[in-house]
Every structure is written in structure tokens, then in C-alpha cells.
Design an enzyme around this catalytic site. Sequence first.
Site, short mmCIF file in Angstrom:
data_model
loop_
_atom_site.label_atom_id
_atom_site.label_comp_id
_atom_site.label_asym_id
_atom_site.label_seq_id
_atom_site.Cartn_x
_atom_site.Cartn_y
_atom_site.Cartn_z
N ASP A 197 43.08 1.07 -2.18
CA ASP A 197 43.56 -0.32 -2.30
C ASP A 197 42.36 -1.27 -2.22
OD1 ASP A 197 46.41 -2.04 -1.51
OD2 ASP A 197 44.46 -2.98 -1.05
N ILE A 198 42.30 -2.19 -3.18
CA ILE A 198 41.19 -3.14 -3.20
C ILE A 198 41.33 -4.10 -2.01
CG2 ILE A 198 40.00 -4.93 -4.53
CD1 ILE A 198 41.04 -3.59 -7.07
N ASN A 205 41.73 -13.24 -6.43
CA ASN A 205 42.59 -13.94 -7.38
C ASN A 205 42.60 -15.44 -7.13
OD1 ASN A 205 43.78 -12.21 -9.29
ND2 ASN A 205 45.23 -11.41 -7.81
N HIS A 210 43.65 -15.31 -11.94
CA HIS A 210 44.30 -14.04 -12.25
C HIS A 210 43.59 -13.25 -13.34
CE1 HIS A 210 48.18 -11.80 -11.77
NE2 HIS A 210 48.09 -12.40 -10.59
N ASP A 214 42.33 -9.55 -13.20
CA ASP A 214 42.66 -8.47 -14.14
C ASP A 214 41.42 -7.72 -14.60
OD1 ASP A 214 45.30 -9.11 -13.95
OD2 ASP A 214 45.53 -9.87 -16.00
N GLU A 241 47.04 -3.73 -6.97
CA GLU A 241 45.63 -3.31 -6.83
C GLU A 241 45.56 -1.98 -6.08
OE1 GLU A 241 47.12 -4.15 -3.93
OE2 GLU A 241 45.31 -4.91 -2.92
P1 GH3 Z 1 44.11 -6.13 1.78
O1 GH3 Z 1 42.65 -6.10 1.96
O2 GH3 Z 1 44.83 -6.04 3.09
O3 GH3 Z 1 44.58 -5.10 0.82
O4 GH3 Z 1 44.46 -7.56 1.17
P2 GH3 Z 1 44.89 -7.91 -0.30
O5 GH3 Z 1 44.75 -9.37 -0.49
O6 GH3 Z 1 44.16 -7.06 -1.26
O7 GH3 Z 1 46.40 -7.41 -0.33
P3 GH3 Z 1 47.73 -8.13 -0.72
O8 GH3 Z 1 48.73 -7.01 -0.84
O9 GH3 Z 1 48.05 -9.24 0.23
O10 GH3 Z 1 47.49 -8.76 -2.13
C1 GH3 Z 1 47.45 -8.04 -3.30
C2 GH3 Z 1 47.30 -9.00 -4.44
O11 GH3 Z 1 47.15 -8.32 -5.68
C3 GH3 Z 1 48.48 -9.89 -4.59
C4 GH3 Z 1 48.72 -9.97 -6.09
O12 GH3 Z 1 48.72 -11.27 -6.55
C5 GH3 Z 1 47.56 -9.21 -6.68
N1 GH3 Z 1 47.93 -8.46 -7.88
C6 GH3 Z 1 48.86 -7.51 -8.00
N2 GH3 Z 1 48.91 -7.05 -9.26
C7 GH3 Z 1 47.99 -7.76 -9.97
C8 GH3 Z 1 47.58 -7.77 -11.34
O13 GH3 Z 1 48.06 -7.00 -12.19
N3 GH3 Z 1 46.59 -8.64 -11.71
C9 GH3 Z 1 46.03 -9.49 -10.79
N4 GH3 Z 1 45.06 -10.30 -11.22
N5 GH3 Z 1 46.41 -9.51 -9.52
C10 GH3 Z 1 47.37 -8.66 -9.10
MG MG Z 2 44.54 -4.98 -1.21
MG MG Z 3 47.90 -3.63 -1.75
#
Ligand code: GH3
Ligand code: MG
Ligand code: MG
Length: 319
Positions: A197-198, A205, A210, A214, A241
Site C-alpha cells: 500500500d502506497i 493526491n 488526481h 494516477d 493504491e
Molecule cells: P496510508 O499511508 O495510511 O496508506 O495513507 P493513505 O493516504 O495512502 O491511505 P488512504 O486509504 O487514506 O487514501 C488512499 C487514497 O487513494 C484515497 C483515494 O483518493 C486515493 N485513490 C484511490 N484510487 C485512486 C486512483 O485510481 N487514482 C488516484 N489518483 N487516487 C486514488
Molecule cells: Mg495508502
Molecule cells: Mg490503502
Amino acid sequence: ADYHVKNNEGAIDLVVSSVLRLLGNRQVGVLVVDDLPSARAMLADLLRVQKFQVYEASTGYQAMDILVRQPHIELVITDYNMPDMDGYELTRRIRRDHNSDRLRIIGISSSADRLLSASFLKAGANDFVYRPYVIEELQCRIQHNIETLAQLRQLRVAAFSDYLTGLPNRRYFFDEGPAQVAGRLERGEPCCIAMLDIDHFKKLNDTYGHEIGDRVLQAVGAKLARRLDGSGHLLARLGGEEFSVLMLGLDVEKGSALCETLRREIESLRVALDDHDISVTISIGLAEIAGRESFSNYLAAADQLLYLAKSYGRNRVYS
Ligand code: GH3
Ligand code: MG
Ligand code: MG
Ligand code: MG
């Protein structure tokens, strides 16, 4: 190691080609079944001119034998009247093991029985021509059947790949993963499953938008795919992510080492923007697949360990 992602086509090609490899490659093999050597040779020659890889069988049993040994055959053209097993019976038997989304069958007969074509089609043939046939017509029917297979293959690739990254998607991971694991465990080989997980991706973002998010997802996916290409492990984007790697044949110690490599690769990844580069880190939870639990339970276990990796400070592997 800088990796500039202005466009991601190369990476998608890489991944799609590996998906295609898994789904069956492009070389079209055709099996011609006829007890009459002259009729068989005539059709085989016609097909060879059209660059098909042609196999010939003079009996139904021989045909079934060849099909087992040549899984890339996509089309069987079979005569009806043959000693031992006729073309209708052959069609019925082939359809026990081969669906028409991967293998087409065309029947041919000089019989005067006008109901024969319906019998063939009911038995699972996709097409039928009466002798004497017009060569152009048979060629068109062959072409249509081959094109249909290609379209079905495209649909499979689309259904099983993630649109943004080109990686295998969640559906593919859950379709393919459990069977792969079962095969390994039967042979006494270890497996483990990693959740990646990123870190702080939401912030990325929020900071860059966004679209840049991506591009980072594509870059991370491409980097992971490149690192794992040829390894036999199964990489997928599960959503958002989050990625997963099913590590086949690796125990948790070797799996950890591979996770650590992936973590470092992503840490050193640079995504070029107009004026500067950005970098990201990933956290990884790694669970050993030891026995009887369901596939999704092991994934949940990896997710729990990922949560711990996050809480201990991110950019680390926890197993
Ligand atoms: P953590 O270090 O705890 O993982 O924090 P985080 O911010 O990475 O985790 P969180 O689950 O709060 O946020 C994940 C984000 O990923 C939220 C969402 O907007 C973004 N995301 C999900 N799918 C996509 C996508 O296809 N494209 C983009 N640009 N963003 C995405
Ligand atoms: Mg994350
Ligand atoms: Mg996540
Ligand atoms: Mg015959």
C-alpha cells in the site's frame, strides 16, 4: 534508479503480454481430421498457405491425442464419416474438455442427410459445410471463427486487467490465485502473500491532483511488474493504491527478502513532473500461506500485518 513515466505504454505492453501469455498465445494451430488422405492434404495445404500451423489426424482417436499434446490448437475441422469414431462423436468428446470460447470446431460432410448440420451444431460444433464446398465459403467460415476467438480473448484480457495500470486486476487475482496456491501446497512448496500500500497517497493526491496521482500509480505498477517479470509470482492491483503479490514457492523468509527489494525499488523510483521529481514509499504486510484457510483469509492476514507496518512508521515490511 530513475524511471520517467511520460507515457506508460511500454509498461502496459509488458503487462498485457504477460497476461496474454497466461491466457494463451497468438499462434493459430488448426487440426484437420479426415480419414481420406487426399481430402485431408488438400485442406491442410490450403490452411498452410494461410500461415496456420496445421496438424493432421486420420482418426478421431488420433485427433484427441493431438489436442492433448498441442494445447495451442484453436480450430478443429473434422470430416463426418470416419471409421471407429465419426466426426459427430469426436465433436461431442472434444466438448467435454474444451469450451468453444477457446476452441472452435467446423464439421464437413458429403452425406445427403440434411439434418446432419443441426446434429453437429447441437453436439458443439460452431459451423458446418456440406461437400462439395466452395473454398471461399469455407475460408470465410474459418476466418470468422478465428476472429471470434480473438475477440473473446480481448474480452478476457479486458475483464482480467486493471485499466489504469494494465496489471492483472482483483478478479484475475482471485480467479487464479487459489488454484496456483493449491498446486504449490500439494507439491509441498511454500507460498506467501504480500499486501502493498502506497504511504500517504491521499496527501499526494491533495498536493498534486488526481492526474499526477494516477501517473504515480502507473509508475509504481510498472516498476513492480518489471521487477517481478519472469518470476512466476502473481502481481495484481487490488484497487485504489493497493497491490498484492502472491509469492509462489517462497517461504516467509525469502518472501520478506523479495518484499524488501520491492520496497527499496519503489523508494528509489522517481516520477518526473515538469519542474521536479516526486517519490513515494510503500508499506508491505506479508503472510505465510500455511494450510487450510481460505485465500481471502490469508489476504486479510496480510492486510493486518500491513496495518502494523503502517503503525510502526510506514516504508517497511512487516511479516
Ligand atoms: P496510508 O499511508 O495510511 O496508506 O495513507 P493513505 O493516504 O495512502 O491511505 P488512504 O486509504 O487514506 O487514501 C488512499 C487514497 O487513494 C484515497 C483515494 O483518493 C486515493 N485513490 C484511490 N484510487 C485512486 C486512483 O485510481 N487514482 C488516484 N489518483 N487516487 C486514488
Ligand atoms: Mg495508502
Ligand atoms: Mg490503502
Ligand atoms: Mg470420411
